[in-house]
Design an enzyme around this catalytic site. Structure first.
Site, PDB file in Angstrom:
ATOM      1  N   ASN A  46       0.277  -2.872  12.584  1.00 49.97           N
ATOM      2  CA  ASN A  46       1.733  -2.471  12.204  1.00 49.97           C
ATOM      3  C   ASN A  46       2.709  -3.440  12.676  1.00 49.97           C
ATOM      4  O   ASN A  46       3.744  -3.770  11.900  1.00 49.97           O
ATOM      5  CB  ASN A  46       1.809  -1.022  12.678  1.00 49.97           C
ATOM      6  N   ARG A  74      -2.045  -0.619  -5.615  1.00 47.96           N
ATOM      7  CA  ARG A  74      -2.974  -1.243  -4.746  1.00 47.96           C
ATOM      8  C   ARG A  74      -4.287  -0.651  -5.136  1.00 47.96           C
ATOM      9  O   ARG A  74      -4.668   0.365  -5.118  1.00 47.96           O
ATOM     10  CB  ARG A  74      -2.791  -0.926  -3.257  1.00 47.96           C
ATOM     11  N   ARG A 134       3.570  -5.452  -1.651  1.00 51.09           N
ATOM     12  CA  ARG A 134       3.644  -6.584  -0.573  1.00 51.09           C
ATOM     13  C   ARG A 134       2.201  -6.911  -0.024  1.00 51.09           C
ATOM     14  O   ARG A 134       1.578  -5.590   0.320  1.00 51.09           O
ATOM     15  CB  ARG A 134       4.535  -6.071   0.315  1.00 51.09           C
ATOM     16  N   HIS A 172       5.885   2.030  -8.876  1.00 49.29           N
ATOM     17  CA  HIS A 172       5.011   2.808  -7.399  1.00 49.29           C
ATOM     18  C   HIS A 172       4.508   3.864  -7.703  1.00 49.29           C
ATOM     19  O   HIS A 172       3.480   4.440  -7.090  1.00 49.29           O
ATOM     20  CB  HIS A 172       6.155   2.875  -6.412  1.00 49.29           C
ATOM     21  N   TYR A 179      -6.773   7.936   3.723  1.00 49.10           N
ATOM     22  CA  TYR A 179      -5.407   8.620   3.264  1.00 49.10           C
ATOM     23  C   TYR A 179      -5.379   9.927   3.080  1.00 49.10           C
ATOM     24  O   TYR A 179      -6.369  10.283   2.003  1.00 49.10           O
ATOM     25  CB  TYR A 179      -5.069   7.562   2.445  1.00 49.10           C
ATOM     26  N   ARG A 212       5.784  11.197   8.427  1.00 50.58           N
ATOM     27  CA  ARG A 212       4.962  10.341   9.134  1.00 50.58           C
ATOM     28  C   ARG A 212       5.519   9.144   9.918  1.00 50.58           C
ATOM     29  O   ARG A 212       5.344   8.817  10.984  1.00 50.58           O
ATOM     30  CB  ARG A 212       3.925   9.763   8.163  1.00 50.58           C
ATOM     31  N   HIS A 231      -0.182  10.712   3.860  1.00 48.81           N
ATOM     32  CA  HIS A 231       0.604   9.965   2.811  1.00 48.81           C
ATOM     33  C   HIS A 231       1.280  10.691   1.641  1.00 48.81           C
ATOM     34  O   HIS A 231       1.952  10.161   1.130  1.00 48.81           O
ATOM     35  CB  HIS A 231      -0.617   8.832   2.497  1.00 48.81           C
TER      36      HIS A 231
END
Length: 722
Positions: free
Chosen positions: A74, A406, A436, A466, A500, A596, A624
């Protein structure tokens, strides 16, 4: 960076580390000017919560090591994007005050101070707590000095056979300029002396990133699992690399570079080619952090700082070993007693067949009613993946449309789209190649899909796509065309779906299908959609739709009607949304926020936020999902979707929220919030002064309820009672 290996990968970090946002709200003079928390400090506080899990002796040992790795990964991405972006803006003179009005240079200083503190604490947890606990569990991370002569002889054989041929020592002298140091690479600095000339030289050795970072030592007959850091092994065989030279000093160091990518889409004729060019430049971004071992000599440090143009503020002195993100490698150890107890996802009860041997049919199940999925408690493989795989194989399916943000390296989702195209179905894949750290992988998938005959598009210029959408167009036996839709909060990634926490809706509702079809048309062609019924879509309507509903709760509270707001997100920064929540709180609306990551809200402040509570839950799964719940005078409106309350999501991304209609689904969401916000549930509470306090034990010292464990038990019990 491989998002499959990270719980944030791209999971915990890339989601919250993005370009700097500018204030979106008009100044509200009825609210105090210091009403926001600094977003960068808030992000570091989030990573501190990850670190607190690594510090907790009640967390299983290998999970503690995993949280250490997550924290390190992270922080790497935080430096590569957030710190790098701020430095770039300061250097170019375009930096604007932060969301709390502070000067960028002051924020950078605060970020550096906190990052130094957290990295030192992170290293201390490994050295003083986790490593001794690993030793006690017969998992040893050895130093060279720990090895006996027999071990050293066997390791020398391993070094010469498997490691030495891969190494590339690079000298620094007038004939050899200072070598390029790639971002996130682990390196050895070596100073040697020629015994004939007495001249001192400097060399750099890159620790090969494709070799295991922790090399397993041969069995010594004790039954202990033993490792030695690769750099320690190399350091103690430098005579192989510099024969005849006297080794004076050797130290580890690691460099972080600016690895953000910017593409001017308006000026680019070919987005993929432009992005590939930028990806080649990414590795040459300017240095922003230098990690060194705390025993590095001043001469070497001065050389590195001068050649890399690093300031003292950017140097992080840490005990060896550096780069604890590679503790992920311990995840391969077969030690279930040192992990969270195994939890197997169940198949959603609505997708189960009435007869045990009956072939499941996802389309029949969806036709019976909307299905709310909750991953990873309910299986992604037997729901979303099965939905797309059956669509690819079903001769009645005419077309499939899907967004891909992703996905995993061996994605069955992508293979299903390829199978569908090869079977003659019309297939549209909207691939977001600007996701990214997944840019190169997504370019590869896009090209593979195109070769298979899939229509691949890249969305709208200037916007990231997204949203998580899949649409299947099927001709029923009566000749009718029916639309089956999936809208989710998480990526179409079978690997991360196991770790997730996400929600998804499978529906055959004609209105949802019609609206998603129109949205796909807008994304792949030319269309202007002005109205949606069950969807809220960014960037055009999402902020307006949410503000309208927040204001409605405010009006209801002032009128004495039932009112309430419950929000679950990864991050909340948008000033317009926050100010609307403050006004609602002032009107007496109870507001629960389950967050979160970043939270710029100050809860519990007299006069503007005393009716706001903020909780954060971190654990074995990464929370998530995004949920938006409004009391609506006793007829709750509930949405799930892909958007956080950040400027990028509301203004620069295509995001979709879908409204849940089934009463059972609304009750399920309410139960989830009741559990998350309960004082008997383990969580972090955000205090009025911006500090996060962990609440994990009750007044008698007993452990509080773990939300994720209880949710798994409840969902499993619900299936058994079916």
């Amino acid at each position: 960076m491989d998002s499959d290996t990270l719980l944030g990968d791209a999971g915990l970090a890339a989601d919250v580390a993005d370009e700097f946002d500018e204030t979106s709200a008009d100044e509200d003079e009825s609210l105090p000017p210091d009403r926001y928390l600094d977003r960068e400090v808030s992000w570091l506080a989030f990573n501190q919560r990850v670190l607190e899990l690594a510090e907790d002796p009640k967390v299983p040992l290998l999970e503690r090591a995993n949280f250490l790795a997550i924290f390190a990964s992270n922080l790497d991405e935080f430096f590569m994007v957030r710190v790098a972006g701020l430095k770039r803006r300061i250097a170019t003179g375009i930096a604007v005050p932060t969301n709390i009005g502070r000067a960028p240079v002051d924020v950078l200083a605060d970020m550096s101070e906190k990052a130094h503190e957290l990295q030192a604490r992170h290293a201390a947890v490994f050295r003083n707590e986790v490593k001794p606990a690993l030793d006690a569990a017969d998992i040893h991370v050895e130093a060279w000095s720990d090895l006996g002569e027999e071990d050293r002889a066997r390791v020398a054989e391993l070094f010469t056979a498997q490691i030495y041929p891969v190494l590339m020592p690079l000298a620094v002298d007038p004939a050899h300029p200072f070598p390029y140091i790639s971002g996130l690479s682990l390196n050895l600095s070596v100073r040697v002396r020629n015994p004939k000339t007495e001249k001192t030289e400097f060399a750099r050795i890159k620790v090969p990133p494709l070799l295991p970072r922790f090399v397993q030592l041969p069995d010594d007959g004790t039954g202990t699992t033993r490792f030695i850091p690769l750099e320690d092994l190399i350091s103690n065989h430098l005579e192989y690399l510099f024969p005849g030279m006297e080794i004076l000093e050797h130290h580890e160091f690691r460099l972080t570079r600016n690895e953000d990518v910017n593409v001017d889409e308006d000026e680019s004729e070919n987005l993929i080619k432009a992005l590939e060019k930028e990806l080649l430049q990414r590795r040459f971004g300017p240095p922003i952090r230098l990690e060194i071992t705390d025993d590095m000599d001043p001469v070497t440090l001065e050389l590195l700082m001068r050649e890399l143009e690093i300031t003292e503020q950017d140097v992080y002195r840490l005990p060896a070993p550096l780069d604890l993100s590679r503790l992920f490698e311990f995840g391969k150890l077969d030690r279930p007693a040192l992990r969270y107890p195994a939890q197997l996802p169940t198949t959603a009860s609505q997708l189960l067949q009435s007869e045990p041997n009956e072939e499941p049919n996802v389309f029949d199940a969806i036709s019976r009613g909307d299905i709310l999925l909750h991953h990873p408690y309910e299986s992604f493989a037997t729901s979303v993946q099965a939905f797309l795989e059956q669509a690819a194989a079903d001769p009645q399916v005419l077309a499939i449309k899907q967004t891909l943000y992703r996905t995993s390296g061996d994605s069955p989702i992508v293979e299903a789209l390829i199978d569908a195209a090869q079977a003659g179905k019309a297939v549209l894949a909207l691939v977001e190649i600007k996701a990214r750290f997944d840019e190169q992988a997504n370019i590869s998938w896009a090209r593979k899909l195109e070769k298979a005959g899939v229509h691949v598009v890249y969305g709208l210029v200037g916007l990231k796509t997204h949203c998580k959408l899949a649409s299947v167009i099927r001709q029923e036996k009566n000749g009718e065309l029916k639309l089956y839709t999936h809208i989710g909060t998480g990526n179409y990634n079978p690997k991360t779906s196991r770790i997730y926490e996400d929600l998804g809706l499978l529906t055959a509702d004609p209105q949802v299908g019609k609206e998603v079809t129109r949205l796909f048309n807008e994304l792949s062609g030319y269309a202007i959609e002005k109205k949606f019924s069950r969807l809220l879509v960014a960037p055009r309507y999402l902020r307006k739709g949410l503000l309208k509903r927040i204001d409605n709760e405010t009006a209801n509270a002032l009128a004495g009607k039932p009112a309430g707001i419950r929000l679950k997100m990864n991050s909340i920064v948008d000033e317009a949304i926050i100010d609307a929540l403050y006004r609602a709180s002032n009107a007496g609306v109870p507001i629960d926020i389950w967050i979160r990551g970043i939270c710029a809200i100050k809860p519990g402040q007299p006069d503007y936020s005393e009716n706001i509570r903020v909780r954060s839950i971190l654990g074995r799964y990464l929370e998530h999902s995004r949920i938006f719940w409004f009391a609506n005078d006793g007829s709750p409106e509930v949405f799930i979707g892909s958007a956080d309350m950040m400027h990028r999501n509301l203004d620069r991304r295509v995001e979709v929220l879908v409204q849940l209609k089934e009463r059972g689904h609304l009750r399920e969401i309410s139960r989830l919030f009741d559990l998350a916000m309960a004082d008997t549930t383990a969580s972090w509470h955000l205090d009025p002064d911006g500090e996060w306090t962990r609440h994990s034990r009750n007044a008698t010292g007993g452990l509080l309820v773990d939300l994720q464990t209880k949710t798994m038990r409840d969902i499993t019990a619900r299936r058994r009672s079916r």
